[in-house]
Design a protein around this motif. Structure first.
Motif, mmCIF file in Angstrom:
data_model
loop_
_atom_site.group_PDB
_atom_site.id
_atom_site.type_symbol
_atom_site.label_atom_id
_atom_site.label_comp_id
_atom_site.label_asym_id
_atom_site.label_seq_id
_atom_site.Cartn_x
_atom_site.Cartn_y
_atom_site.Cartn_z
ATOM 1 N N LEU A 1 4.893 -41.555 8.197
ATOM 2 C CA LEU A 1 6.332 -41.359 8.097
ATOM 3 C C LEU A 1 7.071 -42.192 9.143
ATOM 4 O O LEU A 1 8.099 -42.806 8.853
ATOM 5 C CB LEU A 1 6.683 -39.876 8.246
ATOM 6 C CG LEU A 1 8.151 -39.506 8.092
ATOM 7 C CD1 LEU A 1 8.684 -39.921 6.724
ATOM 8 C CD2 LEU A 1 8.328 -38.007 8.316
ATOM 9 N N PHE A 29 0.101 -37.809 8.048
ATOM 10 C CA PHE A 29 1.370 -38.074 7.379
ATOM 11 C C PHE A 29 2.476 -38.421 8.369
ATOM 12 O O PHE A 29 3.289 -39.317 8.106
ATOM 13 C CB PHE A 29 1.786 -36.874 6.516
ATOM 14 C CG PHE A 29 3.015 -37.142 5.695
ATOM 15 C CD1 PHE A 29 2.925 -37.863 4.514
ATOM 16 C CD2 PHE A 29 4.259 -36.704 6.115
ATOM 17 C CE1 PHE A 29 4.060 -38.144 3.764
ATOM 18 C CE2 PHE A 29 5.390 -36.969 5.364
ATOM 19 C CZ PHE A 29 5.291 -37.695 4.186
ATOM 20 N N LYS A 30 2.527 -37.734 9.509
ATOM 21 C CA LYS A 30 3.580 -38.004 10.492
ATOM 22 C C LYS A 30 3.542 -39.455 10.973
ATOM 23 O O LYS A 30 4.574 -40.074 11.191
ATOM 24 C CB LYS A 30 3.457 -37.056 11.688
ATOM 25 C CG LYS A 30 3.921 -35.649 11.418
ATOM 26 C CD LYS A 30 3.756 -34.782 12.639
ATOM 27 C CE LYS A 30 5.083 -34.665 13.325
ATOM 28 N NZ LYS A 30 5.056 -33.688 14.428
ATOM 29 N N ALA A 87 6.004 -42.929 2.894
ATOM 30 C CA ALA A 87 4.923 -42.489 3.778
ATOM 31 C C ALA A 87 3.709 -42.047 2.963
ATOM 32 O O ALA A 87 2.568 -42.391 3.292
ATOM 33 C CB ALA A 87 5.400 -41.353 4.683
ATOM 34 N N ALA A 88 3.959 -41.315 1.887
ATOM 35 C CA ALA A 88 2.855 -40.876 1.022
ATOM 36 C C ALA A 88 2.160 -42.069 0.388
ATOM 37 O O ALA A 88 0.927 -42.113 0.281
ATOM 38 C CB ALA A 88 3.375 -39.924 -0.052
ATOM 39 N N ASP A 147 12.982 -43.738 -0.232
ATOM 40 C CA ASP A 147 12.814 -42.455 0.444
ATOM 41 C C ASP A 147 11.639 -42.545 1.423
ATOM 42 O O ASP A 147 10.525 -42.943 1.039
ATOM 43 C CB ASP A 147 12.544 -41.361 -0.593
ATOM 44 C CG ASP A 147 12.333 -40.020 0.052
ATOM 45 O OD1 ASP A 147 13.335 -39.394 0.461
ATOM 46 O OD2 ASP A 147 11.157 -39.606 0.173
ATOM 47 N N ALA A 148 11.891 -42.175 2.678
ATOM 48 C CA ALA A 148 10.859 -42.288 3.721
ATOM 49 C C ALA A 148 9.633 -41.430 3.415
ATOM 50 O O ALA A 148 8.500 -41.858 3.651
ATOM 51 C CB ALA A 148 11.444 -41.930 5.081
ATOM 52 N N ASN A 149 9.840 -40.240 2.889
ATOM 53 C CA ASN A 149 8.702 -39.364 2.584
ATOM 54 C C ASN A 149 7.838 -39.937 1.470
ATOM 55 O O ASN A 149 6.609 -39.899 1.541
ATOM 56 C CB ASN A 149 9.183 -37.962 2.220
ATOM 57 C CG ASN A 149 9.661 -37.203 3.424
ATOM 58 O OD1 ASN A 149 8.945 -37.073 4.412
ATOM 59 N ND2 ASN A 149 10.891 -36.717 3.363
ATOM 60 N N GLN A 150 8.488 -40.473 0.440
ATOM 61 C CA GLN A 150 7.735 -41.080 -0.658
ATOM 62 C C GLN A 150 6.992 -42.323 -0.182
ATOM 63 O O GLN A 150 5.833 -42.542 -0.551
ATOM 64 C CB GLN A 150 8.666 -41.447 -1.807
ATOM 65 C CG GLN A 150 9.219 -40.258 -2.549
ATOM 66 C CD GLN A 150 10.193 -40.672 -3.636
ATOM 67 O OE1 GLN A 150 10.661 -41.806 -3.672
ATOM 68 N NE2 GLN A 150 10.515 -39.741 -4.520
ATOM 69 N N GLU A 198 9.727 -45.102 8.097
ATOM 70 C CA GLU A 198 11.114 -45.143 8.574
ATOM 71 C C GLU A 198 11.445 -46.502 9.188
ATOM 72 O O GLU A 198 12.531 -47.048 8.962
ATOM 73 C CB GLU A 198 11.367 -44.010 9.562
ATOM 74 C CG GLU A 198 11.385 -42.651 8.883
ATOM 75 C CD GLU A 198 11.356 -41.476 9.842
ATOM 76 O OE1 GLU A 198 11.046 -41.671 11.043
ATOM 77 O OE2 GLU A 198 11.647 -40.353 9.394
#
Length: 86
Positions: free
Chosen positions: A69, A65-66, A48-49, A43-46, A73
């Motif tokens: 992210l 964060f952006k 990224a975090a 998962d990209a959000n996970q 990706e």
């Protein structure tokens, strides 16, 4: 795609990122941790975090964060290209 080639492509992407503008080659431990995170997460959000946490731990600076992210990706794209087979 072989795992070693995939790891090299991800390492290149992370070296080119250079979030703190200190020069490529200055992030070897973080790159190793980031590549391990890519193996564990889809998962990209996970991811990224996790990237944000890895770099914050080492440099005590939070990357937006952006930005994380966007890199997440790209890394997942490399991973997904590597896992595709004919």
């Amino acid at each position: 795609m072989e795992t070693s080639l995939m790891n090299l492509l991800m390492a290149d992407e992370l070296n080119n990122w250079d979030p703190f503008r200190i020069g490529g080659g200055s992030y070897d431990p973080e790159i190793a941790d980031a590549i391990q995170a890519v193996r564990e997460l889809n998962d990209a959000n996970q991811l990224a975090a996790r990237l944000q946490s890895i770099y914050d731990f080492s440099f005590e600076q939070v990357i937006p964060f952006k930005e994380c992210l966007s890199v997440a990706e790209k890394l997942l794209s490399i991973k997904n290209q590597g896992s595709c087979s004919l």
